[in-house]
Structures are given as C-alpha cells and as structure tokens.
Design an enzyme around this catalytic site. Structure first.
Site, PDB file in Angstrom:
ATOM      1  N   HIS A 100      -1.095  -0.901  -3.496  1.00  0.00           N
ATOM      2  CA  HIS A 100      -1.316  -2.008  -2.570  1.00  0.00           C
ATOM      3  C   HIS A 100      -0.040  -1.900  -1.783  1.00  0.00           C
ATOM      4  CE1 HIS A 100       0.869  -3.734  -6.157  1.00  0.00           C
ATOM      5  NE2 HIS A 100       1.539  -4.632  -5.219  1.00  0.00           N
ATOM      6  N   HIS A 102       1.975  -4.165   0.991  1.00  0.00           N
ATOM      7  CA  HIS A 102       2.137  -5.628   1.470  1.00  0.00           C
ATOM      8  C   HIS A 102       2.461  -5.767   2.992  1.00  0.00           C
ATOM      9  CE1 HIS A 102       3.404  -7.612  -2.387  1.00  0.00           C
ATOM     10  NE2 HIS A 102       3.617  -6.376  -2.603  1.00  0.00           N
TER      11      HIS A 102
END
Ligand code: 5GP
Length: 139
Positions: A100, A102
């Site tokens: 992922h 950010h």
C-alpha cells in the site's frame, strides 16, 4: 492457505471503507487513522506483500493513482505539500502486509506527524565503497 489481511478483506467487500478510486487493478480509500485530513491508501487488488514484492507494471499503476490523489490533495483540499510513502517490512513500520502507498496531505501544522531525517555522523570515507557495492549489485 494464507490468512486474509485487512486490505484483502476491504477489496473483497468484507470490511467497509471510504472508497475514493477503483479500477480493475487498483483501489484507493481513506486511511482509518487520518494522520492528516485526506490521508489515503492506494493498494493493488491482487495481493503482494509489499512494494519490493510487487511486479513493476502493477507498481506503476498504483503509483499513478497515488500521484493523481496527491495532485487532488493540493488542488481540492488545500494541502501545501504531500508525503507519498510506502513501508516495507515490520522494521520499516509496515503493519499491514499488503502493498500500500500512503498519500498524506501536509498542511504545515500537522500535529502528531513528524517525518524527520536526522544527520548521522558517518565515516565519509566509507561512502565511495558503499556506493560502488550497491551500484554493482544493480547491474
Ligand atoms: P503501515 O503501517 O502498514 O504502513 O500502514 C497501515 C495503515 O493501514 C495504517 O495507517 C492504518 O491506519 C491503516 N488501516 C489499518 N486497518 C485499517 C482498516 O480496517 N481500514 C482502513 N481504512 N485503514 C486501515
């Protein structure tokens, strides 16, 4: 079989999220912790443990969406800057083992968030060898 991580559950609709972007391969949604207003996570729908384990084409698609959300943070939310970051492995702060990125809008007075690179006293003479070793490994 591998136990599903929380982002796989979000992708499969088993856990709700505030979705902000979706296509066939990428999903983006608000981070539950909202370290700043608009803090977003961009993930590949197919599971990869982290950035380093993700094939280049998928990584490029995730980064493309992260870039666009960063641009929107400035244009729409009035952020003055943006941190785009991804943690790989526990020692680097990764808590969810699903790649992922950010996207963290920065407003200048972001209480509770501090990313700091402090100068360390290193032996400057060791740097040419270090640079050469890493460079050789990339070939
Ligand atoms: P990491 O520390 O792995 O780089 O970041 C994981 C992020 O996932 C954290 O910022 C955390 O707030 C976020 N997160 C963990 N669980 C959930 C969840 O169930 N929903 C959402 N939207 N974010 C989550």
């Amino acid at each position: 079989m591998r136990e599903k991580d929380v982002f796989c559950k979000i992708i499969d609709g088993e856990i709700p999220c505030y979705k902000i972007y979706e296509d066939e391969e990428v999903l983006a949604f608000l981070d539950i912790s909202q370290v700043t207003k608009g803090h977003t996570l961009v993930v590949p729908k197919k599971h990869y443990d982290n950035f380093l384990a993700t094939p280049q084409d998928v990584m490029h698609k995730v980064m493309d969406v992260a870039q666009r959300i960063g641009q929107v943070s400035i244009r729409l939310l009035g952020a003055k800057g943006v941190n785009i970051l991804t943690n790989c492995y526990k020692e680097a702060g990764q808590s969810v083992m699903h790649f992922h990125v950010h996207v963290i809008p920065r407003y200048g007075d972001d209480e509770g968030l501090r990313l700091e690179f402090k100068d360390k006293k290193v032996d400057q003479l060791s740097l040419p060898v270090l640079a050469k070793d890493i460079s050789n490994e990339l070939k």
